[in-house]
Scaffold this active site. Structure first.
Site, PDB file in Angstrom:
ATOM      1  N   ASP A 189      63.291 -29.522  -6.187  1.00  0.00           N
ATOM      2  CA  ASP A 189      63.832 -28.463  -5.338  1.00  0.00           C
ATOM      3  C   ASP A 189      64.916 -27.782  -6.167  1.00  0.00           C
ATOM      4  OD1 ASP A 189      65.164 -26.827  -3.558  1.00  0.00           O
ATOM      5  OD2 ASP A 189      65.284 -28.328  -1.964  1.00  0.00           O
ATOM      6  N   TYR A 232      64.703  -8.727   0.613  1.00  0.00           N
ATOM      7  CA  TYR A 232      63.633  -8.786  -0.375  1.00  0.00           C
ATOM      8  C   TYR A 232      63.971  -7.906  -1.573  1.00  0.00           C
ATOM      9  CZ  TYR A 232      58.900  -8.582  -2.333  1.00  0.00           C
ATOM     10  OH  TYR A 232      57.814  -8.667  -3.164  1.00  0.00           O
ATOM     11  N   LYS A 280      64.284  -9.310  -5.419  1.00  0.00           N
ATOM     12  CA  LYS A 280      63.366  -8.901  -6.479  1.00  0.00           C
ATOM     13  C   LYS A 280      64.028  -8.021  -7.542  1.00  0.00           C
ATOM     14  CE  LYS A 280      60.217 -11.419  -4.928  1.00  0.00           C
ATOM     15  NZ  LYS A 280      59.906 -12.668  -5.656  1.00  0.00           N
TER      16      LYS A 280
END
Length: 319
Positions: free
Chosen positions: A91, A191, A195
Site C-alpha cells: 500500500d 481528478y 492528473k
C-alpha cells in the site's frame, strides 16, 4: 488466468526479446492492471527484473473491487515475457510498507535503475457534471491520496537507492499530456489535480536528478484499453474493434503493451536525458523509437483528440 493477461504474454512473445534491459532492476508501483501491468510486462520482455506492487492479491481485494487482476499474476506475466517478476504487496500510502519494499530491493540487488510511479485506482471515485462543492469531499480527497500522495511517498523513499548509480530513470504515469491538461479542465477538480500533479513531479524531479545523472519524465498513454475499459464496453482485447461501431473514436484506442513499450524504450535509451522533465505520450514515443502497438499500428490518441477540437479528423489518420 484471464484472457487479457494471456493476450499480454502473446504481445511480448510476438516481438523478439532484445535483452536490452537485462540486469536492470525496476520497480513498477501500481502494476496490478492497466498501464502498470503493461509496463511491467514490457520491461520484462526486455529482460529486466521487475518488482510489481499493488494492493490486490490472490488473498486480498483492494477498494478498487476487482479480483480478476492481481500483482501475483502480473509478476507471472513478467517472467513469462522473459524477465523476472517479483510481486510485493504494498500500500503506497503506508510509509512503512514502502520503506520495507525499498529495503528489500536494496538487500536483494543493491540498486534500483527504474522507478515507475503508476499508482492510481481512483476510477470508482470519479463523478462528472458537478461543481467542486457538489462533489463528495471525502472521495475527492481520496483521489488526491491515491494519485498524488502515493507518488510522493514512493519517490521520497526510493530515490536515495535510485541515485546510487548514474543513469537512474523515474517515470511518472498520468492521464493527459501537458499540451492537453495544461489548458483544459478535466471536468472534476480533484481528478484534474491528480492528473496534473505527475507532470509537475516529473518536471521537479528532473531538476533534482540532473546532477546525479538521472532522468525524470511523465508519460501518458492514449485511450487505454485497460481491463476495466474493455469490460465497460463489453468487449475483450481480441474483439475490441466491435466497440468501434458504437463509438467510432474508439478506433484510436491502444493496448497497455503500447505504453509499456514506450517506457521500455526510454529505459533502454542511453540518451534519454534529452527528455528530462518533459511530458511525453505513448504515440509520440512510438514515432521517436519506432515501436508499434500489438497490432502493428502506431495510434496517436492525443494527436487525434487535439485535432478534434478544431476540426473533424479522420481517426484512420491517427492509427
Amino acid at each position: 488466468m484471464s484472457d487479457f493477461p494471456v493476450t499480454l504474454v502473446r504481445m511480448t512473445t510476438e516481438k523478439k526479446d532484445t535483452n536490452s534491459l537485462r540486469g536492470r532492476i525496476c520497480l513498477v508501483a501500481g502494476a496490478t492492471r492497466g498501464a502498470g501491468r503493461g509496463i511491467a510486462v514490457q520491461l520484462g520482455a526486455a529482460g529486466a527484473t521487475v518488482y510489481v506492487t499493488g494492493r490486490t492479491t490472490r488473498a486480498k481485494l483492494s477498494e478498487v473491487g476487482r479480483a480478476t487482476e492481481t500483482i501475483e499474476e502480473t509478476a507471472e506475466l513478467v517472467t513469462a515475457a522473459g524477465g523476472e517478476g517479483i510481486a510485493v504487496p504494498t500500500d503506497h500510502l503506508d510509509v512503512e510498507q514502502v520503506k520495507a519494499l525499498v529495503e528489500r530491493i536494496d538487500r536483494e540487488h543493491g540498486r534500483l535503475d527504474v522507478l515507475v510511479n503508476d499508482v492510481w485506482g481512483g476510477e470508482h471515485l470519479l463523478s462528472f457534471g458537478k461543481k467542486t462543492w457538489e462533489n463528495d469531499l471525502a472521495g475527492g480527497l481520496r483521489m488526491l491520496e491515491l494519485g498524488v500522495k502515493t507518488h510522493a511517498i514512493t519517490s521520497h523513499t526510493a530515490l536515495p537507492l535510485l541515485i546510487r548509480h548514474p543513469g537512474a530513470l523515474v517515470v511518472e504515469i498520468t492521464d493527459g499530456t501537458s499540451a492537453y491538461n495544461g489548458t483544459r479542465f478535466r471536468e472534476n477538480l480533484f481528478y484534474d489535480l491528480a492528473k496534473n500533479a505527475p507532470i509537475r513531479m516529473a518536471f521537479g524531479l528532473g531538476k533534482e536528478l540532473a546532477e546525479y545523472g538521472g532522468t525524470a519524465v511523465c508519460v501518458s498513454p492514449g485511450w487505454l484499453r485497460s481491463e476495466q475499459m474493455l469490460e465497460g464496453f463489453g468487449v475483450t482485447e481480441e474483439n475490441w474493434r466491435d466497440a468501434v461501431a458504437k463509438i467510432p473514436d474508439f478506433a484510436v484506442a491502444e493496448s497497455p503493451a503500447y505504453v509499456g513499450r514506450a517506457v521500455a524504450a526510454l529505459a533502454a535509451d542511453a540518451d534519454r536525458h534529452r527528455w528530462n522533465g518533459r511530458s511525453l505520450d505513448s504515440g509520440g514515443l512510438a514515432r521517436e523509437y519506432g515501436f508499434t502497438d500489438a497490432d502493428g499500428s502506431q495510434p496517436d490518441a492525443w494527436g487525434f483528440i487535439l485535432a478534434g477540437e478544431t476540426g473533424k479528423p479522420d481517426v484512420n489518420d491517427y492509427r
